[in-house]
Design an enzyme around this catalytic site. Structure first.
Site, mmCIF file in Angstrom:
data_model
loop_
_atom_site.group_PDB
_atom_site.id
_atom_site.type_symbol
_atom_site.label_atom_id
_atom_site.label_comp_id
_atom_site.label_asym_id
_atom_site.label_seq_id
_atom_site.Cartn_x
_atom_site.Cartn_y
_atom_site.Cartn_z
ATOM 1 N N PRO A 1 0.841 -1.210 0.000
ATOM 2 C CA PRO A 1 0.000 0.000 0.000
ATOM 3 C C PRO A 1 0.871 1.254 0.000
ATOM 4 C CG PRO A 1 -0.656 -1.519 1.751
ATOM 5 C CD PRO A 1 0.644 -2.023 1.186
ATOM 6 N N GLU A 2 0.626 2.150 -0.929
ATOM 7 C CA GLU A 2 1.350 3.419 -0.960
ATOM 8 C C GLU A 2 0.418 4.523 -0.462
ATOM 9 O OE1 GLU A 2 4.483 4.280 -3.408
ATOM 10 O OE2 GLU A 2 4.406 2.466 -4.604
#
Ligand SMILES: [Zn+2]
Length: 270
Positions: free
Chosen positions: A2-3
């Site tokens: 997840p960014e």
């Protein structure tokens, strides 16, 4: 992994179900994440009202009356809401039960994520040294230009450095450098002010767009409301080494920069 856009999408997805709610119980089935979940988390959170769900870099801050839960999704973590008492599958390590009858469920197969408690989260050792948020006025091309003077490192790891700006992970660094026409291998200290102004603008545009679209759907990330994003099809270079450039038709090249795979177009990026 997840960014920033996925974390912001998660924040927006879960916040309406958490804010104003009182925690009734915290169930921890597996304490061994990147750092152990505090033994007393249930005692600290139970009975507390959640005042806000905020984000700093890729950390979610669930702010309660007497402190904040700091959450990081690590490589494979996710947060979603389930009915209290829904049997937990493997890797569903934590439930934070609310008076509404819903529970915030933390899932993390690889257990590189974190759930920590802090009375002053912004002063926590993990957060206190972070650079500015990319979508605020504290981040701009002038900052990149000034911080890069005298730096011999390649521009891509430079813009991925959390002390320079937070939240520019591999995907968004690759895409912003392509959009700005800058070769990711170029020495950070040799790039002009004008090109940094262009780059900062592209970083903001691409991150804002990704947040609007709900983030990418890489690996097992699912948005906080259970809806996967669909930004993936719009990628120009990330994950496309050996394929054709969508702009000029050249074959995209892949190199390693700062231990990370970096794809670029040898014609569009100089
Ligand atoms: Zn090209």
């Amino acid at each position: 992994m997840p960014e920033l856009p996925e974390v912001e999408t998660t924040r927006r997805g879960i916040a309406p179900y958490l804010e104003g709610q009182r925690v009734t119980r915290v169930i921890v089935r597996e304490r061994r994440l990147r750092w152990p979940i505090p033994e007393d988390l249930d005692i600290r959170l139970s009975g507390q009202r959640i005042e806000a769900v905020e984000r700093r870099a890729k950390y979610l801050l669930i702010r309660a009356e007497s402190g904040s839960l700091i959450s990081h999704l690590g490589m494979s973590g996710s947060l979603r809401l389930v009915e209290c008492g829904l049997p937990a599958a493997k890797h569903e390590h934590v439930d934070i039960e609310l008076e509404s009858g819903l529970a915030l469920r933390y899932t993390d197969p690889r257990r590189f994520g974190a759930l920590l408690w802090s009375q002053a989260p912004l002063e926590h050792v993990l957060l206190s040294k972070l650079g500015p948020e990319p979508l605020t006025d504290l981040f701009d091309g002038e900052r990149l230009f000034q911080l890069s003077r005298g730096r011999a490192m390649a521009i891509k790891p430079f813009i991925m450095d959390n002390a320079v700006v937070v939240g520019v992970g591999n995907i968004y660094a690759s895409e912003a450098l392509f959009a700005a026409g800058i070769d990711p291998r170029r020495e950070a200290g040799t790039v002009s002010r004008a090109r940094y102004v262009k780059l900062a603008g592209e970083i903001k545009r691409i991150l804002a767009h990704a947040i609007e679209r709900g983030g990418t759907t890489l690996r097992d990330f699912v948005g906080g409301d259970g809806q996967p994003g669909y930004f993936q099809q719009e990628l120009f270079v990330y994950g496309r080494g050996g394929e054709f450039c969508k702009v000029c038709g050249s074959t995209l090249r892949e190199v390693k920069l700062g231990q990370r795979a970096s794809v670029y177009c040898p014609r569009c990026q100089r």
